[in-house]
Scaffold this motif. Structure first.
Motif, PDB file in Angstrom:
ATOM      1  N   LYS A 154      48.555  37.176  50.238  1.00  0.00           N
ATOM      2  CA  LYS A 154      47.148  37.210  49.867  1.00  0.00           C
ATOM      3  C   LYS A 154      46.958  36.882  48.393  1.00  0.00           C
ATOM      4  CE  LYS A 154      43.212  40.399  49.652  1.00  0.00           C
ATOM      5  NZ  LYS A 154      42.746  41.778  49.909  1.00  0.00           N
ATOM      6  N   SER A 155      45.839  36.238  48.085  1.00  0.00           N
ATOM      7  CA  SER A 155      45.478  35.985  46.701  1.00  0.00           C
ATOM      8  C   SER A 155      44.566  37.115  46.236  1.00  0.00           C
ATOM      9  CB  SER A 155      44.755  34.635  46.575  1.00  0.00           C
ATOM     10  OG  SER A 155      44.352  34.405  45.263  1.00  0.00           O
ATOM     11  N   TYR A 156      44.965  37.800  45.164  1.00  0.00           N
ATOM     12  CA  TYR A 156      44.258  38.983  44.701  1.00  0.00           C
ATOM     13  C   TYR A 156      43.412  38.681  43.470  1.00  0.00           C
ATOM     14  CZ  TYR A 156      47.227  41.902  47.701  1.00  0.00           C
ATOM     15  OH  TYR A 156      47.869  42.470  48.773  1.00  0.00           O
ATOM     16  N   SER A 157      42.274  39.360  43.373  1.00  0.00           N
ATOM     17  CA  SER A 157      41.465  39.304  42.159  1.00  0.00           C
ATOM     18  C   SER A 157      42.073  40.252  41.130  1.00  0.00           C
ATOM     19  CB  SER A 157      40.028  39.740  42.466  1.00  0.00           C
ATOM     20  OG  SER A 157      39.997  41.126  42.793  1.00  0.00           O
ATOM     21  N   ARG A 158      41.563  40.179  39.910  1.00  0.00           N
ATOM     22  CA  ARG A 158      42.058  41.068  38.854  1.00  0.00           C
ATOM     23  C   ARG A 158      41.841  42.530  39.237  1.00  0.00           C
ATOM     24  NH1 ARG A 158      39.716  43.218  33.858  1.00  0.00           N
ATOM     25  NH2 ARG A 158      41.373  43.518  32.318  1.00  0.00           N
ATOM     26  N   MET A 159      40.655  42.864  39.720  1.00  0.00           N
ATOM     27  CA  MET A 159      40.372  44.246  40.107  1.00  0.00           C
ATOM     28  C   MET A 159      41.299  44.693  41.232  1.00  0.00           C
ATOM     29  SD  MET A 159      38.518  46.977  39.636  1.00  0.00           S
ATOM     30  CE  MET A 159      36.850  46.697  39.010  1.00  0.00           C
ATOM     31  N   GLN A 160      41.562  43.816  42.185  1.00  0.00           N
ATOM     32  CA  GLN A 160      42.437  44.181  43.293  1.00  0.00           C
ATOM     33  C   GLN A 160      43.871  44.411  42.828  1.00  0.00           C
ATOM     34  OE1 GLN A 160      41.477  40.755  45.739  1.00  0.00           O
ATOM     35  NE2 GLN A 160      40.369  42.026  47.208  1.00  0.00           N
ATOM     36  N   ARG A 161      44.305  43.656  41.817  1.00  0.00           N
ATOM     37  CA  ARG A 161      45.647  43.885  41.265  1.00  0.00           C
ATOM     38  C   ARG A 161      45.731  45.281  40.646  1.00  0.00           C
ATOM     39  NH1 ARG A 161      49.437  40.430  43.369  1.00  0.00           N
ATOM     40  NH2 ARG A 161      48.937  38.243  42.950  1.00  0.00           N
ATOM     41  N   PHE A 162      44.665  45.678  39.972  1.00  0.00           N
ATOM     42  CA  PHE A 162      44.627  47.032  39.408  1.00  0.00           C
ATOM     43  C   PHE A 162      44.650  48.076  40.526  1.00  0.00           C
ATOM     44  CE2 PHE A 162      43.360  45.261  35.300  1.00  0.00           C
ATOM     45  CZ  PHE A 162      43.911  46.181  34.418  1.00  0.00           C
ATOM     46  N   GLU A 163      43.871  47.825  41.548  1.00  0.00           N
ATOM     47  CA  GLU A 163      43.811  48.789  42.649  1.00  0.00           C
ATOM     48  C   GLU A 163      45.147  48.893  43.380  1.00  0.00           C
ATOM     49  OE1 GLU A 163      40.538  47.156  44.756  1.00  0.00           O
ATOM     50  OE2 GLU A 163      39.028  48.278  43.605  1.00  0.00           O
TER      51      GLU A 163
END
Length: 604
Positions: A453-462
């Protein structure tokens, strides 16, 4: 004649120095030569259409491992619809065994081997009818009418001072804006003094330098134009100490406060004088790329690397003490005599130097290199197509290399991005070794079922927060037995939540507030009062004169913390505020300037 030079770059921000240098060397034929730059990320049909629309009589491709496949496909298709066009190739990906290349790729009329600045204008003379035969042109391999490939004279070794400065030619001046937001490549030398077995630079013996007076004049051009970055393509910039010192002194003295210079160096041969000079540079003026590759001594001997890790580490640490030079260190997985455990040791050793970037690369078995010749001896199995990356060796399995790929991805996201620095630094201390942290992160991603999956910046933090909570709850990987009395689970989670919040706002004022961050609504009026006072007094935000308090509030961020986040007192309860100013940034990390404000200094 209608002549077209084509570059297919790896990214838009890259430019192709080779094609610009060829055009600058075309002499009287220069006005007939056009350039076209594309990227491997563009649809092949779009590139085909663009080249075909130009209807070139002579078409030259600049070939590297990242664009070989698309260029071969383009050439094959273009030859079908432009049968009278003579298609030539040049570059490291086709120069080795050029005769075989022509046999396998009938769309091409020939290959320019070695340095093209001399052979290119001679080729143009030939096609213009002003030169006798291809056999008289040094440094080319061509196809005869019967289809047989023929090699001519050996390539000529050029005098570096005889090469044109490509960025000051009329053509480039016309395209000046085309270089905005792109990396400018520059060379002050050719060749390499070392003989690394995996590198094509080891084929050419000796190093040739451009006169330093000329170099300084040309660098002054970049400084005057205030370009963002100049990347030296010299294989080992500091191989001649007098050359390096003179140029480094020049860019320090002429620093315009904007331009950044990138150099690939050998850290183990840095002198005390060079090290001290580097430590005096403006923060962000210089970037250094240092190839460590491995700390395994048997491997170093096998690949002909002479420098010791101890010498490299000493210089890297000395430079790091200045907190002014971005250092990029490289490792290569899949080298002879290095197994998984050995590479893990190399990783941990280099990681301990805390470079701004640590690149975990994988061996590429390049045609013409010693590694290519000895691949069978070493049991190296590699991909048949570019970039010819290693799949397994006698010492490391395919499973293990794929495991390192997973570690590489986590390293890129959570270390090299610099976006999670304080959280990761605290998290490292809970693992026996840094490698274990990134391996565990990779396992956590896999357990979530979203590896691709390609993650957004916020999702990487989560995802990182989920990993922290999961690992703290499980107690896996943490050496609790060595830590004495343990902080309660909830308190440890709270510390990491504040570290995550700190890292989140350190780079940018996110539009969406993280779900784990404390609710600031009860403190809204106190924060507004702080900004109203700041609009009058400018105690912290001195660069915001003339801004209203609401504008300052939108352009910066004020966050309340309840625990210390660094030093021996990390986790100790202590309420204070941090003001993040995004108009001022650290030259090495790109982090916002941060001002600490005690709770007693916040109005209300």
């Amino acid at each position: 004649m209608n002549i077209l030079l084509v570059a297919v770059n790896a990214k838009y921000i890259h430019s192709n120095l080779a094609v610009y240098s060829l055009k600058a060397s075309a002499g009287a034929y220069g006005p007939m030569v056009r350039l076209a730059e594309y990227t491997v990320n563009q649809p092949k049909d779009d590139i085909f259409r663009a080249i075909y629309s130009k209807k070139p009589e002579l078409l030259f491709f600049s070939c590297y491992i990242w664009n070989r496949e698309i260029i071969l496909s383009l050439a094959e298709d273009l030859k079908k619809v432009l049968p009278e066009t003579a298609i030539w190739a040049g570059g490291p990906e086709v120069s080795y065994d050029a005769e075989q290349f022509l046999q396998e790729n009938p769309a091409f009329a020939g290959v320019m081997c070695g340095e093209g600045e001399r052979s290119f204008p001679r080729l143009l003379e030939y096609y213009a009818g002003s030169a006798g035969s291809l056999a008289e042109i040094p440094g080319i391999v061509w196809r005869e009418k019967d289809g047989e490939a023929k090699a001519g004279k050996a390539p000529e070794i050029l005098d570096m001072d005889g090469l044109p400065f490509v960025y000051e030619t009329p053509f480039v001046r016309e395209k000046e804006k085309a270089f905005e937001n792109r990396i400018i490549y520059y060379e002050s030398s050719r060749g390499c003094p070392f003989s690394c077995s995996y590198c094509l630079s080891s084929i050419e013996k000796g190093v040739r330098f451009r006169n330093t007076a000329t170099v300084k004049k040309e660098l002054a051009f970049f400084l005057e134009k205030r370009v963002q970055q100049v990347k030296f393509v010299d294989r080992t910039f500091n191989s001649r100490h007098s050359h390096a010192l003179e140029i480094w002194n020049f860019i320090r003295e002429q620093d315009n406060g904007i331009t950044n210079f990138h150099f690939e160096i050998a850290a183990d041969i840095l002198t005390d004088e060079e090290t001290e000079l580097l430590r005096k540079m403006r923060p962000g003026l210089v970037q250094l790329e240092i190839g460590v590759q491995t700390v395994n001594e048997e491997t170093l001997a096998a690949i002909h690397r002479t420098g010791s890790f101890e010498k490299i580490a000493k210089r890297v640490r000395q430079i790091a003490e200045g907190r002014n030079v971005h250092q990029h260190l490289d490792l290569i997985a899949g080298l002879p005599f290095e197994d998984f455990a050995s590479f893990r040791h190399s990783f941990n050793a280099v990681y301990s130097l805390r470079p701004q970037q640590l690149q975990l690369g994988f061996l590429k078995v390049l045609r013409g290199s010693e590694m290519h010749r000895r691949a069978e001896e070493y049991g190296i199995v590699y991909r048949s197509s570019p970039p010819y990356e290693v799949l397994k060796t006698r010492w490391i399995s395919c499973d293990e290399l794929l495991r390192l790929k997973e570690v590489e991805e986590m390293l890129e996201v959570y270390y090299n991005s610099g976006q999670f620095a304080h959280t990761i630094e605290a998290l490292e201390k809970e693992f026996a070794e840094p490698f274990d942290l990134y391996a565990a992160l990779a396992d956590y991603y896999a357990s979530c079922g979203n590896e691709m999956k390609s993650y957004s910046r916020m999702q990487r933090f989560e995802m990182l927060r989920g990993f922290i909570l999961h690992t703290l709850a499980q107690g896996e990987g943490f050496h609790a037995q060595d830590r004495g009395p343990q902080t309660p689970y909830e308190e440890r989670c709270a510390v990491f939540d504040e570290l995550l919040t700190f890292d989140f706002y350190l780079r940018e004022n996110g539009k969406s507030r993280p779900g784990w961050a404390a609710d600031l609504q009860p403190y809204h009026e106190a924060a507004a009062a702080f900004y109203r006072r700041e609009a009058e007094e400018h105690t912290y935000l001195k660069a915001y004169e003339g801004r209203t308090w609401k504008q300052m509030m939108r352009m910066t961020h004020l966050e309340r913390f309840c625990r210390e986040l660094s030093g021996r007192d990390t986790g100790k309860e202590n309420v204070y505020w941090l003001l993040f100013d995004y108009s001022e940034r650290d030259a090495l990390t790109n982090s916002a300037a941060v001002y600490r404000i005690e709770e007693t200094d916040i109005p209300g």
